[in-house]
Design an enzyme around this catalytic site. Structure first.
Site, PDB file in Angstrom:
ATOM      1  N   ASP A  31       3.865   9.646 -13.293  1.00 30.46           N
ATOM      2  CA  ASP A  31       3.900   9.722 -11.677  1.00 30.46           C
ATOM      3  C   ASP A  31       3.418  11.268 -11.363  1.00 30.46           C
ATOM      4  O   ASP A  31       3.626  12.048 -12.412  1.00 30.46           O
ATOM      5  CB  ASP A  31       5.169   9.457 -11.154  1.00 30.46           C
ATOM      6  CG  ASP A  31       5.158   9.252  -9.503  1.00 30.46           C
ATOM      7  OD1 ASP A  31       3.736   9.532  -8.979  1.00 30.46           O
ATOM      8  OD2 ASP A  31       5.997   8.441  -8.827  1.00 30.46           O
TER       9      ASP A  31
HETATM   10  C1  BGC Z   1       4.435   8.340  -5.869  1.00 33.08           C
HETATM   11  C2  BGC Z   1       3.474   7.268  -6.492  1.00 33.08           C
HETATM   12  C3  BGC Z   1       2.002   7.220  -5.840  1.00 33.08           C
HETATM   13  C4  BGC Z   1       1.553   8.832  -6.333  1.00 33.08           C
HETATM   14  C5  BGC Z   1       0.112   8.937  -6.270  1.00 33.08           C
HETATM   15  C6  BGC Z   1       3.743   9.519  -6.078  1.00 33.08           C
HETATM   16  O1  BGC Z   1       4.226  10.903  -5.295  1.00 33.08           O
HETATM   17  O2  BGC Z   1       5.585   8.247  -6.163  1.00 33.08           O
HETATM   18  O3  BGC Z   1       4.071   5.871  -6.217  1.00 33.08           O
HETATM   19  O4  BGC Z   1       1.230   6.537  -6.570  1.00 33.08           O
HETATM   20  O5  BGC Z   1       2.345   9.789  -5.700  1.00 33.08           O
HETATM   21  O6  BGC Z   1      -0.035   9.087  -4.789  1.00 33.08           O
END
Ligand code: BGC
Length: 761
Positions: A293
């Site tokens: 993530d």
């Molecule tokens: C979130 C993810 C997301 C990623 C990309 C993160 O802050 O937890 O679920 O896919 O950002 O935007």
């Protein structure tokens, strides 16, 4: 183009040699692996590490960009072949621009995979995922993901960071809006539907995109519902509640996973070898790749698990993370780590191989610009078909919570209606959170939807503002708790009207990532407004617009009709109006329990009985309960009414005993006893009375949606077999244990008929 051509020629040469020497038991996957290995052999260690590096574009940011001067560095790395993927680059023109650098300027011309959070539609938004889950309509959910893929792929995107399959029992957690609710069985079926919808039958088709099961694992169990917080759960909850939707996504062929921000039992998920290597890539045989993530590798330093960024990169890759999202740690330190022997080169090879494989599956090596067709982008984006499909699932997602004296559906003419509430006129909040590509103010508001029924007379009064200013995705919502302007006018508008439609709930950015709440009441001045209006007119239809379960006791007690309309996306107002006027008879059922107050949270239907379950005698104090509120929820999981009514009778089992090789048919007769055609979700729950680990008081094991005309009956049958009774036992195996069971069939987790059977040798 030179580099790409060179690469293609090398493939074919290697392919011919390979075909002459190797027998091919599985021609397709063997040839795919062969192609991947052919590319891998041409790559330097740095280039392989480059494949493991994902950068955010310079257009949108979903989190703090950790380094200054990042844009120039990213550009340099792109040209050097040190980037495998980009996220948040969207629109054909933009995608083409970055792809061109990867394909034409780098040594090997390996195309990028382009990721984006296509969570509930791309530009044409469908209901938030929690709302769609309330439809219990798997075909409609799959179709919704398919349409999202269609629109996103036309904008150059070929990878979505969805579905989020995290189970959550905590309405305080803002990300419940992004999941399928609290139940592992429903969650598993929805995970499968969404993966199949996004990925379709053939990933190399230009209208399908790669799906990503996230967040592995336990993210929905953040302590106190506070996003990113610590997660500590035992094996039983991990295997029986958290894992099932991930297993379903894997079985459905999901090609990527995202790990998560949280620690799980003391080990951050990104550095968790048990989760990534042992369970996912090991026991489940997942052969796609795992992306971290956003900066979750780097965040292991703040967790107190890695001593610095370099150590974080080492821990992440050794634990099985394949691609790094925006922490810069892999690209900066991985070469050194391999040279120092801290990370095995075979791990880097394996990660790069997995990533290249998915790129081959997408067909990017055949045509890196296959998602870059400007004409298709123009035709598909915001098309009429997409809006039609969005309206269809929006209607199906609405849940009727209360309808006293049949106040709903409304007559289509001759009524004087007051519409009250800031949200009624809001064209942005209904889009919900995670709507990065959709423009503000593009949803049909409730007011617009209602006004399309022209023969009634509507007076609108917004009442006080829900939020101060104009909150954006990266800002905290400042709820209005003091400015009461508009209050008097709203009360005045409500007087002497036939009906008052009050649209209350949460601002669109009060749920979603980092949007936890410690209070589940209607935010701001809305409760006060509701009570003030009620004093002058009791004929209220409350339309709730929110991204999580809310505790609305007062409304439940006093307001005659309540519909849960969540955040329904682009066609929100039309869907709500059609339900209020009875052009669609509501059929949704809650995928998550609504508490009576926040103190009951976490509250869920598949709870354990405890050694001291609820006693009939209220004077007996020593049992598991609260002094100030009952244990039961306000609205249970699986609950939802219709304008018609259904009766359930004659629950019968074809046998009382089941063996591991036989099955039992459970049947029930459902009759439409009301005045309207309607749909009903008939639900099957089972309780395992004694287990090697304690078992929930009931678990959803099946459901069927039926349609009935007034007076019509149907016999609904469910086949029960031993597989359905399996759980992760004290022997750490998925198995069904011999013993006695209760089966429940009914309209919700709280209202059903019962019968008993046993599983024996
Ligand atoms: C979130 C993810 C997301 C990623 C990309 C993160 O802050 O937890 O679920 O896919 O950002 O935007």
């Amino acid at each position: 183009m030179m580099n790409l051509c060179r690469l293609v020629i090398v493939f074919f040469m290697l392919l011919i040699v390979g075909c002459q020497t190797d027998p091919v038991p599985d021609p397709i996957s063997d040839s795919l692996n062969f192609k991947v290995d052919s590319v891998l052999r041409l790559m330097t260690l740095e280039e392989k590490i480059g494949q493991m590096n994902q950068y955010n574009g310079f257009w949108n940011v979903t989190g703090p960009s950790p380094k200054k001067g990042a844009a120039q560095l990213k550009y340099k790395h792109l040209e050097a072949g040190l980037v495998g993927s980009m996220l948040n680059v969207r629109g054909v023109e933009n995608v083409k621009a970055v792809q061109k650098i990867a394909v034409e300027k780098t040594r090997l011309g390996i195309p990028l995979i382009i990721g984006f959070d296509v969570i509930h539609g791309y530009k044409t938004l469908t209901p938030i995922p929690l709302a769609e889950a309330a439809s219990w309509d798997l075909d409609a959910i799959k179709n919704s993901a398919k349409n999202a893929a269609l629109e996103a792929s036309a904008a150059g995107i070929n990878w979505t960071f969805a579905p989020m399959v995290d189970i959550s029992r905590d309405a305080r957690w803002g990300r419940v809006m992004e999941g399928a609710g609290e139940d592992p069985y429903l969650g598993s079926l929805i995970a499968k539907a969404r993966v199949q919808g996004f990925q379709g039958e053939d990933l190399s088709d230009a209208i399908t995109i790669v799906a990503c099961a996230k967040h592995f694992a336990g993210y929905g169990f953040a302590e106190a519902g506070r996003d990113y917080n610590t997660v500590d759960v035992g094996m039983s909850t991990l295997y029986n509640i958290i894992f099932p939707p991930f297993i379903a996504a894997t079985k459905a062929g999901v090609r990527t996973y995202m790990n998560s921000f949280n620690e799980l039992n003391g080990i951050p998920a990104t550095g968790n070898a048990f989760l990534q290597r042992e369970v996912l890539k090991g026991a489940w045989g997942f052969d796609g790749f795992i992306v971290s993530d956003w900066d979750s590798a780097g965040e292991m330093v703040a967790h107190g698990y890695a001593k610095d960024d370099k150590h974080a990169a080492e821990l992440a890759v050794n634990a099985g993370s394949d691609m790094d999202m925006e922490s810069y740690t892999f690209v900066t330190y991985m070469k050194e780590l391999v040279e120092e022997g801290k990370v095995k080169e075979s791990y880097v090879n394996d990660a790069a191989r997995r990533i290249l494989k998915v790129k081959f599956e997408l067909g990017l090596f055949d045509n890196p610009y296959k998602y870059c067709d400007v004409n298709r982008e123009r035709e598909v984006t915001g098309s009429e078909e997409l809006h039609k499909a969005s309206l269809d699932i929006a209607k199906k997602s609405i849940v009727l919570l209360k309808n006293e004296n049949q106040l709903l559906p409304l007559k289509k003419e001759g009524l004087n209606i007051a519409v009250i509430g800031d949200l009624a006129n809001d064209k942005t909040s209904p889009l919900g959170s995670w709507r990065i590509a959709a423009e503000d103010k593009t949803a049909i508001s409730v007011l617009e939807g209602l006004k399309s029924y022209e023969k009634n007379n509507i007076t609108f009064a917004p009442g006080p503002k829900l939020a101060l200013g104009n909150p954006t995705f990266t800002q905290e919502v400042q709820v209005n708790t003091s400015d009461k302007s508009g209050f008097k006018e709203a009360v005045r508008a409500a007087k002497n009207k036939d009906v008052v439609i009050m649209v209350l709930g949460e601002h669109g950015f009060q749920s979603g990532e980092a949007r936890s709440r410690s209070n589940l009441k209607l935010p701001g001045l809305q409760q006060e407004l509701l009570e003030a209006v009620y004093k002058v007119n009791k004929n209220i239809v409350l339309v709730l617009m929110n991204g999580r379960p809310l505790a609305i006791n007062w409304a439940d007690k006093n307001v005659p009709s309540i519909i849960e309309a969540w955040q329904l996306g682009s066609q929100s107002g039309n869907a709500i109006a059609q339900v209020l006027y009875g052009d669609y008879n509501p059929s949704g059922k809650l995928p998550m329990t609504f508490p009576k107050n926040v103190g009951q949270v976490p509250i869920y239907y598949n709870y354990k009985n405890t050694g001291r379950p609820l006693k009939e005698n209220p004077n007996d104090v020593f049992h598991s309960h609260y002094q100030d509120v009952s244990n039961s929820p306000l609205y249970p999981f699986g609950y939802g009414l219709s304008y018609t009514s259904f009766s359930y009778k004659d629950l019968e089992l074809s046998a009382k005993t089941l063996t591991k090789d036989s099955s039992i048919v459970a049947s029930v007769t459902v009759t439409n006893t009301g005045k309207y055609f309607g749909k009903e979700v008939v639900q099957l729950y089972i309780r395992d009375l004694v287990g090697s680990r304690t078992r929930p008081v009931k678990e959803l094991k099946g459901f069927e949606m039926i349609s009935l005309n007034p007076g019509e009956s149907k016999v609904v049958q469910f086949t029960i077999d031993a597989k359905m009774l399996q759980f992760y036992t004290a022997q750490n195996k998925w198995e069904a244990e011999f013993g006695d069971f209760t089966v429940f069939i009914g309209e919700s987790s709280a209202k059903s008929l019962e019968a008993n059977f046993s599983l024996s040798k």
